[in-house]
Design a protein around this motif. Structure first.
Motif, mmCIF file in Angstrom:
data_model
loop_
_atom_site.group_PDB
_atom_site.id
_atom_site.type_symbol
_atom_site.label_atom_id
_atom_site.label_comp_id
_atom_site.label_asym_id
_atom_site.label_seq_id
_atom_site.Cartn_x
_atom_site.Cartn_y
_atom_site.Cartn_z
ATOM 1 N N LEU A 85 0.647 -1.237 -0.121
ATOM 2 C CA LEU A 85 0.126 0.092 -0.135
ATOM 3 C C LEU A 85 0.801 1.197 0.094
ATOM 4 O O LEU A 85 2.037 1.362 0.606
ATOM 5 C CB LEU A 85 -1.063 -0.083 1.136
ATOM 6 C CG LEU A 85 -2.072 -0.768 1.136
ATOM 7 C CD1 LEU A 85 -2.691 -1.173 2.190
ATOM 8 C CD2 LEU A 85 -3.178 -0.337 0.158
ATOM 9 N N LYS A 86 0.356 2.356 -0.825
ATOM 10 C CA LYS A 86 0.953 3.437 -0.558
ATOM 11 C C LYS A 86 -0.082 4.843 -0.222
ATOM 12 O O LYS A 86 -1.017 4.568 -0.185
ATOM 13 C CB LYS A 86 1.214 3.845 -2.310
ATOM 14 C CG LYS A 86 2.162 2.923 -2.916
ATOM 15 C CD LYS A 86 2.063 3.105 -4.538
ATOM 16 C CE LYS A 86 3.082 2.168 -5.297
ATOM 17 N NZ LYS A 86 3.117 2.294 -6.878
ATOM 18 N N PRO A 87 0.716 5.513 0.207
ATOM 19 C CA PRO A 87 -0.130 6.773 0.564
ATOM 20 C C PRO A 87 -1.047 7.305 -0.333
ATOM 21 O O PRO A 87 -2.248 7.714 0.081
ATOM 22 C CB PRO A 87 1.146 8.016 0.891
ATOM 23 C CG PRO A 87 2.031 7.250 1.444
ATOM 24 C CD PRO A 87 2.050 6.166 0.267
ATOM 25 N N GLU A 88 -0.977 7.187 -1.696
ATOM 26 C CA GLU A 88 -2.037 7.686 -2.408
ATOM 27 C C GLU A 88 -3.013 6.765 -2.791
ATOM 28 O O GLU A 88 -4.008 6.748 -3.384
ATOM 29 C CB GLU A 88 -1.193 7.876 -3.883
ATOM 30 C CG GLU A 88 -0.284 6.719 -4.271
ATOM 31 C CD GLU A 88 1.084 6.855 -4.164
ATOM 32 O OE1 GLU A 88 1.288 7.417 -3.146
ATOM 33 O OE2 GLU A 88 1.908 6.522 -4.944
ATOM 34 N N ASP A 89 -2.916 5.458 -1.697
ATOM 35 C CA ASP A 89 -4.055 4.547 -1.930
ATOM 36 C C ASP A 89 -5.229 5.033 -0.705
ATOM 37 O O ASP A 89 -6.200 4.386 -0.963
ATOM 38 C CB ASP A 89 -3.854 3.048 -1.802
ATOM 39 C CG ASP A 89 -2.657 2.541 -2.774
ATOM 40 O OD1 ASP A 89 -1.820 1.872 -2.366
ATOM 41 O OD2 ASP A 89 -3.245 2.783 -3.944
ATOM 42 N N THR A 90 -4.845 5.961 0.084
ATOM 43 C CA THR A 90 -5.605 6.498 0.802
ATOM 44 C C THR A 90 -7.015 6.962 0.264
ATOM 45 O O THR A 90 -7.117 7.766 -0.523
ATOM 46 C CB THR A 90 -5.129 7.616 1.715
ATOM 47 O OG1 THR A 90 -3.910 6.990 2.540
ATOM 48 C CG2 THR A 90 -6.046 8.203 2.753
ATOM 49 N N ALA A 91 -8.143 6.508 0.688
ATOM 50 C CA ALA A 91 -9.726 6.876 0.169
ATOM 51 C C ALA A 91 -10.457 5.972 0.787
ATOM 52 O O ALA A 91 -10.169 5.122 1.791
ATOM 53 C CB ALA A 91 -9.465 6.667 -1.312
ATOM 54 N N MET A 92 -11.860 6.505 0.717
ATOM 55 C CA MET A 92 -12.982 5.475 1.032
ATOM 56 C C MET A 92 -13.275 4.600 -0.039
ATOM 57 O O MET A 92 -13.144 5.012 -1.447
ATOM 58 C CB MET A 92 -14.312 6.603 1.044
ATOM 59 C CG MET A 92 -15.464 5.902 1.562
ATOM 60 S SD MET A 92 -15.213 5.457 3.106
ATOM 61 C CE MET A 92 -15.808 6.973 4.279
ATOM 62 N N TYR A 93 -13.146 3.365 0.493
ATOM 63 C CA TYR A 93 -13.491 2.369 -0.631
ATOM 64 C C TYR A 93 -15.013 1.876 -0.623
ATOM 65 O O TYR A 93 -15.467 1.549 0.339
ATOM 66 C CB TYR A 93 -12.487 1.066 -0.382
ATOM 67 C CG TYR A 93 -11.000 1.369 -0.892
ATOM 68 C CD1 TYR A 93 -10.419 2.464 -0.244
ATOM 69 C CD2 TYR A 93 -10.472 0.773 -2.040
ATOM 70 C CE1 TYR A 93 -8.846 2.720 -0.630
ATOM 71 C CE2 TYR A 93 -9.170 0.967 -2.187
ATOM 72 C CZ TYR A 93 -8.564 2.042 -1.708
ATOM 73 O OH TYR A 93 -7.149 2.250 -1.991
ATOM 74 N N TYR A 94 -15.544 1.545 -1.817
ATOM 75 C CA TYR A 94 -16.787 1.195 -1.896
ATOM 76 C C TYR A 94 -16.728 -0.148 -2.783
ATOM 77 O O TYR A 94 -16.212 -0.227 -3.596
ATOM 78 C CB TYR A 94 -17.487 2.319 -2.840
ATOM 79 C CG TYR A 94 -17.733 3.459 -1.804
ATOM 80 C CD1 TYR A 94 -16.574 4.602 -2.193
ATOM 81 C CD2 TYR A 94 -18.667 3.878 -1.102
ATOM 82 C CE1 TYR A 94 -16.938 5.780 -1.583
ATOM 83 C CE2 TYR A 94 -18.793 5.171 -0.628
ATOM 84 C CZ TYR A 94 -17.978 6.061 -0.689
ATOM 85 O OH TYR A 94 -17.961 7.303 -0.104
#
Length: 123
Positions: A85-94
């Motif tokens: 995982l990378k910081p740019e993977d930070t998100a709300m996942y649906y």
């Protein structure tokens, strides 16, 4: 009525792993496509991975080789294994679902959505 409930999100350091789950119910159609989307603050919701009724998969270029989508039909559960995982993977996942054989990574194609689970990756 189709219902989708995500779980498994959390906070992890860069390089770590998480596995998201999506419990689904309310449908009996044989042709059913399921997918994972994500939305970071201030950005559009984007497709991450999708899997069709035959098990064929489709990934966004940004996650190829790091994420794996799978499903357990006996448990009515969709998974997203996220590695490196990378910081740019930070998100709300649906979690999302649609009827039919075509399974594109296009938000507008999906008619059923879960509430989302937050993934935060720190550097």
């Amino acid at each position: 009525q189709v219902q989708l409930v995500e779980s498994g999100g959390g906070s992890v350091q860069a390089g770590g792993s998480l596995r998201l789950s999506c419990a689904h119910s309310g449908y009996t159609y044989s042709s059913f496509c399921m997918g994972w989307f994500r939305q970071a603050p201030g950005k559009e919701r984007e497709g991450v991975a999708a899997i069709d009724s035959d098990g064929s998969t489709n990934y966004a270029d940004s996650v190829k080789g790091r994420f794996t989508i799978s499903k357990d039909n006996a448990k009515n559960t969709l998974y997203l294994q996220m590695n490196s995982l990378k910081p740019e993977d930070t998100a709300m996942y649906y979690c999302a679902a649609k009827f039919g054989w075509v399974c594109p990574l296009v938000r507008a194609a999906f008619g059923f959505w879960g509430q989302g689970t937050q993934v935060t990756v720190s550097s």
